[in-house]
Design an enzyme around this catalytic site. Structure first.
Site, short mmCIF file in Angstrom:
data_model
loop_
_atom_site.label_atom_id
_atom_site.label_comp_id
_atom_site.label_asym_id
_atom_site.label_seq_id
_atom_site.Cartn_x
_atom_site.Cartn_y
_atom_site.Cartn_z
N VAL A 137 0.88 -1.17 0.00
CA VAL A 137 0.00 0.00 0.00
C VAL A 137 0.91 1.22 0.00
CG1 VAL A 137 -1.66 1.34 1.37
CG2 VAL A 137 -1.89 -1.14 1.23
N PHE A 138 0.62 2.18 -0.89
CA PHE A 138 1.42 3.40 -0.96
C PHE A 138 0.62 4.55 -0.37
CE2 PHE A 138 2.82 7.29 -3.20
CZ PHE A 138 4.18 7.25 -2.91
N TYR A 157 0.55 8.73 0.56
CA TYR A 157 1.17 10.02 0.19
C TYR A 157 0.60 11.17 1.04
CZ TYR A 157 -3.21 10.33 -2.28
OH TYR A 157 -4.57 10.34 -2.56
N GLY A 158 -0.35 10.86 1.91
CA GLY A 158 -0.96 11.88 2.77
C GLY A 158 -0.87 11.44 4.21
N SER A 159 -2.03 11.33 4.85
CA SER A 159 -2.00 10.91 6.26
C SER A 159 -1.44 9.50 6.41
CB SER A 159 -3.40 10.99 6.88
OG SER A 159 -4.26 10.05 6.29
N GLU A 163 -10.88 5.82 4.14
CA GLU A 163 -10.76 6.69 2.97
C GLU A 163 -12.09 6.84 2.23
OE1 GLU A 163 -7.91 8.30 2.41
OE2 GLU A 163 -6.86 7.28 4.03
C1 SIN Z 1 -3.01 8.81 1.60
O1 SIN Z 1 -2.55 9.21 2.67
O2 SIN Z 1 -2.33 8.06 0.87
C2 SIN Z 1 -4.38 9.15 1.15
C3 SIN Z 1 -4.90 10.46 1.61
C4 SIN Z 1 -5.02 10.60 3.10
O3 SIN Z 1 -5.59 9.71 3.75
O4 SIN Z 1 -4.55 11.59 3.65
#
Ligand code: SIN
Length: 183
Positions: A13-14, A16-18, A93
């Site tokens: 799992v990649f 990029y945010g939280s 999500e």
């Molecule tokens: C993520 O972190 O990959 C998706 C966006 C988030 O949950 O902030």
């Protein structure tokens, strides 16, 4: 190929945010990596984590950026845990994000990659806000608060995590500077 059909030990799992700074799930290993041709933007409304329906916050999603690299963290899941973890992430999500499969690279020469799942909120989802002047995005982040906490915390923790991994992100760092009164 669905995650359920993957060979043993290969579910990644990649984030990029939280998901970079608060994965909140178990994993076998985590690695800094990047995806190609995408950029991170605070263009997605959050009514369930960092805002509420009457006063939405802003969280990141991905937009097309030909030639660009978006850094984040790739997590490898245990086979026996992946279904429960992915179900948990689908729930977390649920505010407009859907799963996509994408190659994640671990070295600048792009010689090593894995196929990973990520969560992206595209233009078609009901919470998609799209672009806005940075000052307006910063104002909205400053004013928003949701069940997961202040929207400002989401931004500052993301900026800190990106700095720690040595990742450049003009958009995120400019917003951070505005919120800290440096700009
Ligand atoms: C993520 O972190 O990959 C998706 C966006 C988030 O949950 O902030």
């Amino acid at each position: 190929m669905g995650a359920e059909a993957e060979p043993s030990g290969t579910t990644w799992v990649f984030g990029y945010g939280s998901l970079i700074w608060r994965p909140d799930f178990a994993f076998v290993e985590s690695r800094t990596g990047f995806i190609r041709d995408r950029a991170r933007r605070f263009w997605q409304a959050s009514t369930d984590h960092r805002g509420v329906p009457s006063r939405p916050g802003r969280v990141v999603t991905l937009v097309d950026d030909p030639g660009g690299r978006c850094f984040g963290t790739a997590y490898r899941l245990r086979d026996e845990e992946r279904s429960a973890i992915l179900a948990g992430l689908d729930h977390r999500e649920r505010g407009g994000f859907s799963r996509e499969r994408i190659p994640v690279f671990f070295d600048p020469a792009e010689s090593t990659s894995v196929s990973a799942l990520l969560y992206v909120a595209d233009e078609a989802n009901a919470n998609y806000l799209g672009p806005a002047p940075l000052e307006e995005i910063a104002r909205q982040i400053r004013a928003s608060h949701g069940p997961s906490g202040p929207n400002v915390e989401y931004l500052t923790r993301l900026a800190k995590a990106l700095r720690e991994m040595g990742a450049e992100d003009e958009h995120v760092f400019a917003l951070e500077a505005m919120l800290e009164g440096r700009e």
